[in-house]
Design a protein around this motif. Structure first.
Motif, PDB file in Angstrom:
ATOM      1  N   ALA A   3       0.761  -1.140  -0.113  1.00  0.00           N
ATOM      2  CA  ALA A   3      -0.081   0.064  -0.012  1.00  0.00           C
ATOM      3  C   ALA A   3       0.898   1.189  -0.025  1.00  0.00           C
ATOM      4  O   ALA A   3       1.920   1.294   0.430  1.00  0.00           O
ATOM      5  CB  ALA A   3      -1.002   0.077   1.220  1.00  0.00           C
ATOM      6  N   VAL A  32      -8.058  -4.009  -6.076  1.00  0.00           N
ATOM      7  CA  VAL A  32      -7.847  -2.892  -6.605  1.00  0.00           C
ATOM      8  C   VAL A  32      -7.253  -2.782  -8.175  1.00  0.00           C
ATOM      9  O   VAL A  32      -6.434  -3.230  -8.234  1.00  0.00           O
ATOM     10  CB  VAL A  32      -7.175  -1.667  -5.864  1.00  0.00           C
ATOM     11  CG1 VAL A  32      -6.825  -0.165  -6.826  1.00  0.00           C
ATOM     12  CG2 VAL A  32      -7.686  -1.419  -4.781  1.00  0.00           C
ATOM     13  N   SER A  35      -6.318   3.261  -9.211  1.00  0.00           N
ATOM     14  CA  SER A  35      -6.807   4.306  -8.228  1.00  0.00           C
ATOM     15  C   SER A  35      -6.007   5.741  -8.697  1.00  0.00           C
ATOM     16  O   SER A  35      -5.259   5.585  -9.384  1.00  0.00           O
ATOM     17  CB  SER A  35      -6.181   3.956  -6.819  1.00  0.00           C
ATOM     18  OG  SER A  35      -4.562   3.786  -6.860  1.00  0.00           O
ATOM     19  N   TYR A 125     -12.399   7.373   2.019  1.00  0.00           N
ATOM     20  CA  TYR A 125     -11.252   6.476   2.003  1.00  0.00           C
ATOM     21  C   TYR A 125     -10.046   7.394   1.850  1.00  0.00           C
ATOM     22  O   TYR A 125     -10.014   8.533   1.356  1.00  0.00           O
ATOM     23  CB  TYR A 125     -11.444   5.810   0.781  1.00  0.00           C
ATOM     24  CG  TYR A 125     -12.477   4.673   0.787  1.00  0.00           C
ATOM     25  CD1 TYR A 125     -12.497   3.729   1.226  1.00  0.00           C
ATOM     26  CD2 TYR A 125     -13.796   5.316   0.281  1.00  0.00           C
ATOM     27  CE1 TYR A 125     -13.408   2.746   1.466  1.00  0.00           C
ATOM     28  CE2 TYR A 125     -14.861   4.263   0.359  1.00  0.00           C
ATOM     29  CZ  TYR A 125     -14.768   3.269   0.887  1.00  0.00           C
ATOM     30  OH  TYR A 125     -15.581   2.220   0.987  1.00  0.00           O
ATOM     31  N   GLY A 137      -7.429   3.603  -1.173  1.00  0.00           N
ATOM     32  CA  GLY A 137      -7.329   2.804  -2.423  1.00  0.00           C
ATOM     33  C   GLY A 137      -5.961   2.563  -3.394  1.00  0.00           C
ATOM     34  O   GLY A 137      -6.107   1.862  -4.142  1.00  0.00           O
ATOM     35  N   TYR A 141      -5.921  -4.261  -2.065  1.00  0.00           N
ATOM     36  CA  TYR A 141      -7.152  -4.562  -1.502  1.00  0.00           C
ATOM     37  C   TYR A 141      -7.615  -3.339  -0.615  1.00  0.00           C
ATOM     38  O   TYR A 141      -6.875  -2.731   0.020  1.00  0.00           O
ATOM     39  CB  TYR A 141      -7.094  -5.854  -0.789  1.00  0.00           C
ATOM     40  CG  TYR A 141      -6.797  -7.108  -1.502  1.00  0.00           C
ATOM     41  CD1 TYR A 141      -7.642  -7.832  -2.394  1.00  0.00           C
ATOM     42  CD2 TYR A 141      -5.327  -7.616  -1.542  1.00  0.00           C
ATOM     43  CE1 TYR A 141      -7.112  -9.143  -3.041  1.00  0.00           C
ATOM     44  CE2 TYR A 141      -4.890  -8.799  -2.286  1.00  0.00           C
ATOM     45  CZ  TYR A 141      -5.808  -9.288  -2.979  1.00  0.00           C
ATOM     46  OH  TYR A 141      -5.316 -10.296  -3.832  1.00  0.00           O
ATOM     47  N   VAL A 142      -9.003  -3.249  -0.636  1.00  0.00           N
ATOM     48  CA  VAL A 142      -9.628  -2.434   0.213  1.00  0.00           C
ATOM     49  C   VAL A 142     -10.848  -2.910   0.992  1.00  0.00           C
ATOM     50  O   VAL A 142     -11.549  -3.966  -0.050  1.00  0.00           O
ATOM     51  CB  VAL A 142      -9.937  -0.929  -0.563  1.00  0.00           C
ATOM     52  CG1 VAL A 142     -10.753  -0.138   0.388  1.00  0.00           C
ATOM     53  CG2 VAL A 142      -8.795  -0.574  -1.247  1.00  0.00           C
ATOM     54  N   ARG A 143     -11.160  -2.706   1.978  1.00  0.00           N
ATOM     55  CA  ARG A 143     -12.415  -3.225   2.620  1.00  0.00           C
ATOM     56  C   ARG A 143     -13.407  -2.006   2.391  1.00  0.00           C
ATOM     57  O   ARG A 143     -13.195  -0.851   2.540  1.00  0.00           O
ATOM     58  CB  ARG A 143     -12.327  -3.115   4.314  1.00  0.00           C
ATOM     59  CG  ARG A 143     -13.772  -3.512   4.745  1.00  0.00           C
ATOM     60  CD  ARG A 143     -13.334  -3.910   6.224  1.00  0.00           C
ATOM     61  NE  ARG A 143     -13.301  -2.673   7.245  1.00  0.00           N
ATOM     62  CZ  ARG A 143     -14.413  -2.032   7.529  1.00  0.00           C
ATOM     63  NH1 ARG A 143     -15.565  -2.098   7.527  1.00  0.00           N
ATOM     64  NH2 ARG A 143     -14.344  -0.926   8.363  1.00  0.00           N
TER      65      ARG A 143
END
Length: 378
Positions: A3, A32, A35, A125, A137, A141-143
């Protein structure tokens, strides 16, 4: 997972963070695909958000594939391609029921620290957790909480580079024209030729404005503006903006003035130029015709001094402001994208892997090499 994280003032680094997990029945996990940079990231990047802490994952706008869904998610399945609204809204509180998802009472990570605003807005976010935000993002991966409310399936014919702008920039631009109640025959002036400013101008044209003029100081961005049918470009370095806008509006001034300048300081006419763009807002107030509307599409923290309250009251202006739109407009914008009525991929002037995040944000912050937005791929 990898990230892009904030590591202190003007410092970014790609770091390893835990993979996101489902925490609530309405959550889903998104892998993702794209972004983008966003002007709302710049105050944090510059160290102007005291609530931020090292390790915050940036990334306000993103698009990806669903890889896991909670038991109460009904609208999405694994492998769906979705774009996610930058504002996190529950869909059920009083504000959401009034059609104001960006004011949601429940769409936060549980902690807010915004006493200077009177009340906290919806979470988002890539915002610090202490401001009610969620991990962003710029990650693998993103919740996504409240997935049925804030995530939207992308039509097959719409490319990733086009659809990712439906997360926030396109809704913000179209909301600017909506808040201004742009009507056929209006003259509209927009300060700022970034992604949101250009999309605001396009929305004003679509609503039937007679003239749409975008004000900025970057020739490269203004050349992009001038390439859109019905949109005129004005470089404030070369002309008297107020005089020129009156000339182009029959001597009255624009009916609607939109400050979409973000953190950039656009006009230089007024005596103090705050780094948060207060000079653009002042010029918009002075330029707007009597009885007109000034719209502030704001993604900036803090305060703006020397606000021309006397001009605002004496001219009878209405001021409307929004930090973000929320997801209500996204389905209609995706449909426009599918019909080629809304084209946005040209705003992705640079494409980079996440590992070049620091370089990408430097380009975006400094507006160098013709940069409007940088699109990252994990």
């Amino acid at each position: 997972m990898r990230a892009l994280c904030w590591a202190g003032a003007d410092l970014l680094e790609v770091c390893r963070v835990p993979d996101p997990e489902l925490r609530n029945a309405q959550d889903m996990i998104v892998r993702v695909r794209r972004s983008t940079t966003c002007g709302a990231d710049l105050p944090l990047l510059a160290g102007r958000v005291p609530e931020a802490s090292a390790g915050e994952v940036l990334g306000r706008e993103f698009l990806g594939d669903v890889v896991e869904v909670g038991p109460e998610v009904r609208r999405h399945r694994v492998a769906d391609r979705v774009v996610v609204s930058a504002a996190v809204a529950c869909g059920a509180c009083w504000f959401c029921r009034q059609g104001l998802p960006a004011c949601c009472d429940n769409g936060t990570s549980g902690v807010t620290a915004e006493p200077e605003w009177g009340q906290p807005s919806a979470g988002g976010y890539g915002r610090p957790a202490r401001l009610g935000g969620f991990a962003g993002g710029h990650a693998e991966y993103v919740r996504v909480p409240y997935a049925d409310v804030g995530a939207f399936a992308v039509p097959e014919s719409v490319s990733d580079d086009r659809a990712v702008f439906a997360a926030d920039a396109a809704p913000a631009g179209w909301y600017g024209a909506e808040l201004g109640e742009v009507a056929p025959g209006d003259v509209v002036a927009v300060w700022g030729a970034g992604a949101v400013g250009q999309l605001t101008a396009g929305a004003a044209v679509a609503r039937g404005a007679h003239r749409v003029i975008v004000v900025d100081d970057r020739d490269d961005r203004l050349r992009m503006v001038a390439g859109h049918e019905g949109v005129e470009a004005l470089n404030h370095r070369y002309v008297d903006v107020l005089a020129e806008l009156r000339e182009r509006s029959g001597g009255r001034g624009p009916d609607v003035c939109v400050d979409a300048s973000g953190v950039a300081t656009v006009p230089v006419r007024w005596p103090v130029a705050e780094p948060d763009g207060g000079a653009a807002l002042r010029e918009a107030v002075h330029a707007c015709r009597k009885g007109g509307v000034v719209v502030v599409l704001d993604a900036r923290p803090g305060f703006v001094d020397r606000f021309p309250l006397g001009a605002l009251a004496d001219k009878g202006l209405a001021v409307r402001a929004a930090r973000r739109r929320g997801g209500a407009a996204i389905p209609a914008l995706l449909a426009r994208m599918a019909r080629d009525e809304l084209v946005t991929e040209h705003l992705a002037t640079h494409r980079m892997p996440l590992e070049r995040g620091a370089e990408g944000y430097a380009l975006f912050r400094d507006r160098t090499d013709g940069c409007v937005r940088v699109v990252f791929t994990p």
